[in-house]
Design a protein around this motif. Structure first.
Motif, PDB file in Angstrom:
ATOM      1  N   UNK A  11       1.193  -1.302  -0.322  1.00  0.00           N
ATOM      2  CA  UNK A  11       0.218  -0.080   0.004  1.00  0.00           C
ATOM      3  C   UNK A  11       1.082   1.432  -0.161  1.00  0.00           C
ATOM      4  N   UNK A  12       1.711   1.011   0.634  1.00  0.00           N
ATOM      5  CA  UNK A  12       2.578   2.182   1.274  1.00  0.00           C
ATOM      6  C   UNK A  12       3.674   2.889  -0.017  1.00  0.00           C
ATOM      7  N   UNK A  13       4.342   1.284  -1.077  1.00  0.00           N
ATOM      8  CA  UNK A  13       4.990   1.839  -1.969  1.00  0.00           C
ATOM      9  C   UNK A  13       4.437   2.724  -2.725  1.00  0.00           C
ATOM     10  N   UNK A  14       3.043   1.821  -2.992  1.00  0.00           N
ATOM     11  CA  UNK A  14       2.345   2.153  -4.364  1.00  0.00           C
ATOM     12  C   UNK A  14       1.502   3.325  -4.386  1.00  0.00           C
ATOM     13  N   UNK A  15       1.366   3.958  -2.804  1.00  0.00           N
ATOM     14  CA  UNK A  15       0.937   5.053  -3.144  1.00  0.00           C
ATOM     15  C   UNK A  15       1.676   6.129  -3.064  1.00  0.00           C
ATOM     16  N   UNK A  16       2.945   6.168  -2.507  1.00  0.00           N
ATOM     17  CA  UNK A  16       4.381   6.818  -3.207  1.00  0.00           C
ATOM     18  C   UNK A  16       4.449   6.664  -4.056  1.00  0.00           C
ATOM     19  N   UNK A  17       4.702   5.818  -4.280  1.00  0.00           N
ATOM     20  CA  UNK A  17       4.721   5.881  -6.456  1.00  0.00           C
ATOM     21  C   UNK A  17       4.308   6.768  -7.394  1.00  0.00           C
ATOM     22  N   UNK A  18       2.541   6.481  -6.660  1.00  0.00           N
ATOM     23  CA  UNK A  18       1.447   7.166  -8.078  1.00  0.00           C
ATOM     24  C   UNK A  18       1.590   8.621  -7.726  1.00  0.00           C
ATOM     25  N   UNK A  19       1.575   8.683  -6.342  1.00  0.00           N
ATOM     26  CA  UNK A  19       1.560  10.111  -6.076  1.00  0.00           C
ATOM     27  C   UNK A  19       2.709  10.759  -6.391  1.00  0.00           C
TER      28      UNK A  19
ATOM     29  N   UNK B 101      -5.409  10.014  -6.360  1.00  0.00           N
ATOM     30  CA  UNK B 101      -5.973  11.526  -5.708  1.00  0.00           C
ATOM     31  C   UNK B 101      -5.032  12.251  -4.996  1.00  0.00           C
ATOM     32  N   UNK B 102      -4.295  11.744  -4.671  1.00  0.00           N
ATOM     33  CA  UNK B 102      -3.599  12.613  -3.640  1.00  0.00           C
ATOM     34  C   UNK B 102      -3.041  13.910  -4.563  1.00  0.00           C
ATOM     35  N   UNK B 103      -2.456  13.177  -5.240  1.00  0.00           N
ATOM     36  CA  UNK B 103      -1.365  13.347  -6.594  1.00  0.00           C
ATOM     37  C   UNK B 103      -1.900  15.373  -7.117  1.00  0.00           C
ATOM     38  N   UNK B 104      -3.341  14.765  -7.646  1.00  0.00           N
ATOM     39  CA  UNK B 104      -4.708  15.709  -7.925  1.00  0.00           C
ATOM     40  C   UNK B 104      -5.066  17.135  -6.989  1.00  0.00           C
ATOM     41  N   UNK B 105      -3.957  16.567  -5.511  1.00  0.00           N
ATOM     42  CA  UNK B 105      -4.879  17.322  -4.370  1.00  0.00           C
ATOM     43  C   UNK B 105      -4.004  18.552  -4.886  1.00  0.00           C
ATOM     44  N   UNK B 106      -2.808  18.752  -5.212  1.00  0.00           N
ATOM     45  CA  UNK B 106      -1.453  19.666  -5.745  1.00  0.00           C
ATOM     46  C   UNK B 106      -1.145  19.830  -4.125  1.00  0.00           C
ATOM     47  N   UNK B 107      -1.084  21.644  -3.349  1.00  0.00           N
ATOM     48  CA  UNK B 107      -0.449  21.650  -2.083  1.00  0.00           C
ATOM     49  C   UNK B 107      -1.172  21.110  -1.651  1.00  0.00           C
TER      50      UNK B 107
END
Length: 485
Positions: A71-79, A209-215
Motif C-alpha cells: 500500500x505505501x509503496x504504490x501510494x507513494x509511487x503513484x503520488x 487522487x493525492x497528486x490531484x490535490x496539489x499543495x
C-alpha cells in the motif's frame, strides 16, 4: 599499508558488502545438510512441523509486512509521479513499460508450462481442513475477479476476498409441469486470504487522487514517503533473519520430498527456465521492439551499454547501476540528458521486466510443486499482480522476492515454498537486474527516436509556413501591372 594488509582490507570490504548473500548461501548449505541428516530418521508430521518452526516465523514476518509494503509503496509511487515531465514523454514511457512488463510476464508463464520445472513427487502435509472447493465456471471466476478489484470493505480486504460458492435449490413441480428440478445458484461468500488485487487498485487510485490535490496533498505525500522508507527498514531487518529461516525451511522441504534428487532437478530446471526467459526477453523481444519502431540495429545500441550491464550483473541493483547507465546512453548511444535523466530514474523504480518474468515463472513453479492447477483467471491475476506490483521492488536486491509473496497471496499458493526460490535467488536476481536496466535503456532509445521525429516534423512544418508567408509577402510587393499579367 603492506600488500598483505591491502589484500585483507579488500577481502573484508567485499565480504561486508555481500554479507547477507554469503549468510543466505550458508543457510542454504547448512539447511540441506540438516535435511539429509534427519531424512533417514522416521519422523512424524508433527516433528517435521517443529523442524520448520524457525522458517515458519520467517514466512509470518514476510506476510506481516505485505500490506504496509504494497500500500505505501504504490501510494507513494503513484503520488510522486513527476507532473512536470513532458506529457508525450511520460505517456510513451508508461506505455512502453507496461507492454514490456506484460510480455515478460507472459514469457515467464509460457516457459513454466514448456519446461514444467515443478513436476516432482512430494509428501504433502495434510491440512486439518480436507474440504475441496467446488470448481467454478469461467464466467463466475471472471466476475469474482472484477468484484475483488472493488472491495466493499478495505479492512476486510486485508484478510478476506470474495468468492462464489454454489447452493442447490430444489423446485417442486406444478400441475402443468410435475417434474422436480434442481438449480445450482451462485452465492457470494468471503474466504480467507488477502484481496491483493483490490488493495493494489485502491493504492494506485488513492495515490493519483493525492497528486490531484496539489499543495494540499503535499503533507500526505510526505507521510506515505516516510512510511514507505520506514517499511523498507523493517524489510531489511526481516531479510537479516532470512538465512536462519531459510535454513530450517529447506531442511523441512528435504524431509517432505520422496526423492531429493528430483528437488535439485526441479531447481535446476527452474533456473534454466528463468535464465532462458531472460535471454529471450533481453536478446529478442526488447531488441525486436526497438528495431520495429526505429529501424536501427538494436545490437549496436546494446553494445553501447555493455559496461552498465556488467555492473548490473555484479551489483544486482538497478539503482546502483543508474549513474553508469546514464553515462553509457548519453556518450555511446547519443541519448540527450533531458531524456536520460527522466526515463532512467523512472524506469529504475517502475520497470522490472526481469523480475516480472521470474515472479510469474516462480508462481507457476510453486503451483506445479504442490500439484495445484491454476485456472485462466488465476493466470490473469498473476499477470496483473506482477505488473501492478512493479513499484514495490524499488530497485533493491531480492526485492522481487517480496513481490512474489504478494503474488502467491493473490492466487492462494503456499508461501513456505519461497525458500526454494531464495535458495537460487543469488544468480536469478542478477539476470533479472540485467534485463531490468536493459529495458530502461531501450526505453530511453525509443523516447529519443520519438523526440527526434517530432522535432523533424516541427522543423518541416515551420519551413513550409515560412515559404508560404514569404510568397504572400512577395506577391503583395508586386506592382499592379505585374499582378495583372
Amino acid at each position: 599499508m603492506s600488500p598483505r594488509g591491502q589484500l585483507f582490507h579488500r577481502v573484508k570490504s567485499i565480504v561486508m558488502a555481500n554479507l547477507l548473500v554469503i549468510l543466505t548461501m550458508a543457510g542454504v548449505i547448512v539447511g540441506a545438510l540438516i535435511g539429509f541428516a534427519v531424512r533417514n530418521v522416521t519422523l512424524s508430521t508433527t516433528q517435521i512441523i517443529y523442524i520448520s518452526f524457525p522458517g515458519d516465523l520467517f514466512i509470518r514476518l514476510l506476510k506481516m509486512i505485505i500490506i504496509p509494503l504494497v500500500v505505501c509503496s504504490l501510494v507513494s509511487g503513484a503520488a510522486s509521479l513527476n507532473p512536470r515531465a513532458p506529457n508525450k514523454l511520460s505517456g510513451w514511457a508508461v506505455v512502453f513499460f507496461l507492454v514490456t512488463t506484460l510480455i515478460a510476464s507472459s514469457i515467464g508463464v509460457v516457459m513454466a508450462f514448456i519446461v514444467m520445472p515443478g513436476s516432482v513427487s512430494r509428501n504433502i502435509i495434510e491440512s486439518l481442513d480436507d474440504s475441496v472447493p467446488e470448481p467454478k465456471n469461467l464466467l463466475e471466476s471472471f466476475l469474482d475477479l472484477i468484484r475483488n478489484i472493488f472491495p466493499s470493505n478495505l479492512f476486510s480486504a486485508a484478510f478476506q476476498s470474495y468468492a462464489t460458492s454454489y447452493k442447490l435449490v430444489t423446485k417442486n413441480g406444478t400441475d402443468e409441469n410435475p417434474n422436480v428440478t434442481t438449480e445450482k445458484l451462485p452465492i457470494g461468500t468471503n474466504q480467507d486470504g488477502m484481496n491483493v488485487v483490490g488493495l493494489l487498485v485502491f493504492a494506485v487510485m488513492f495515490g493519483i487522487a493525492i497528486r490531484k490535490l496539489g499543495e494540499e496533498g503535499v503533507i500526505l505525500i510526505k507521510f506515505f514517503n516516510s512510511f514507505n522508507e520506514a517499511t523498507k527498514v523493517l524489510v531489511s531487518w526481516i531479510m537479516w533473519y532470512a538465512p536462519f529461516g531459510i535454513m530450517f525451511l529447506l531442511a523441512g522441504k528435504i524431509v517432505e520430498l520422496d526423492n531429493v534428487g528430483s528437488l535439485f532437478a526441479s531447481l535446476g530446471k527452474y533456473m534454466v527456465s528463468c535464465i532462458a526467459g531472460h535471454a529471450i526477453h533481453g536478446f529478442i523481444v526488447l531488441p525486436g521492439i526497438y528495431f520495429i519502431v526505429t529501424r536501427k540495429n538494436p545490437y549496436t545500441f546494446l553494445w553501447g551499454i555493455f559496461t552498465a550491464l556488467k555492473t548490473a550483473f555484479r551489483t544486482a541493483s538497478s539503482s546502483a547501476t543508474l549513474p553508469l547507465m546514464m553515462k553509457c546512453v548519453e556518450e555511446n548511444n547519443g541519448i540527450s540528458k533531458q531524456i536520460s535523466r527522466f526515463i532512467l530514474p523512472f524506469g529504475a523504480t517502475v520497470n522490472v521486466d526481469g523480475a516480472a518474468l521470474f515472479q510469474c515463472l516462480a508462481a507457476v513453479f510453486i503451483a506445479q510443486l504442490n500439484n495445484t492447477p491454476l485456472n485462466f483467471i488465476q493466470f490473469i491475476t498473476i499477470l496483473v499482480t506482477a505488473t501492478a506490483s512493479s513499484v514495490v521492488t524499488a530497485g533493491a536486491p531480492a526485492g522481487g522476492v517480496l513481490t512474489l509473496v504478494v503474488m502467491l497471496e493473490a492466487v492462494g499458493l503456499p508461501i513456505s515454498d519461497i525458500s526454494l526460490i531464495l535458495a537460487v535467488d543469488y544468480l536469478i536476481d542478477r539476470t533479472c537486474t540485467v534485463v531490468n536496466v536493459e529495458g530502461d535503456a531501450f526505453g530511453a532509445g525509443l523516447l529519443q527516436f520519438f523526440q527526434d521525429m517530432s522535432a523533424k516534423r516541427e522543423e518541416a512544418t515551420g519551413q513550409v509556413e515560412f515559404i508560404v508567408i514569404h510568397d504572400i509577402n512577395d506577391r503583395d510587393n508586386l506592382k499592379p501591372s505585374q499582378t495583372e499579367t
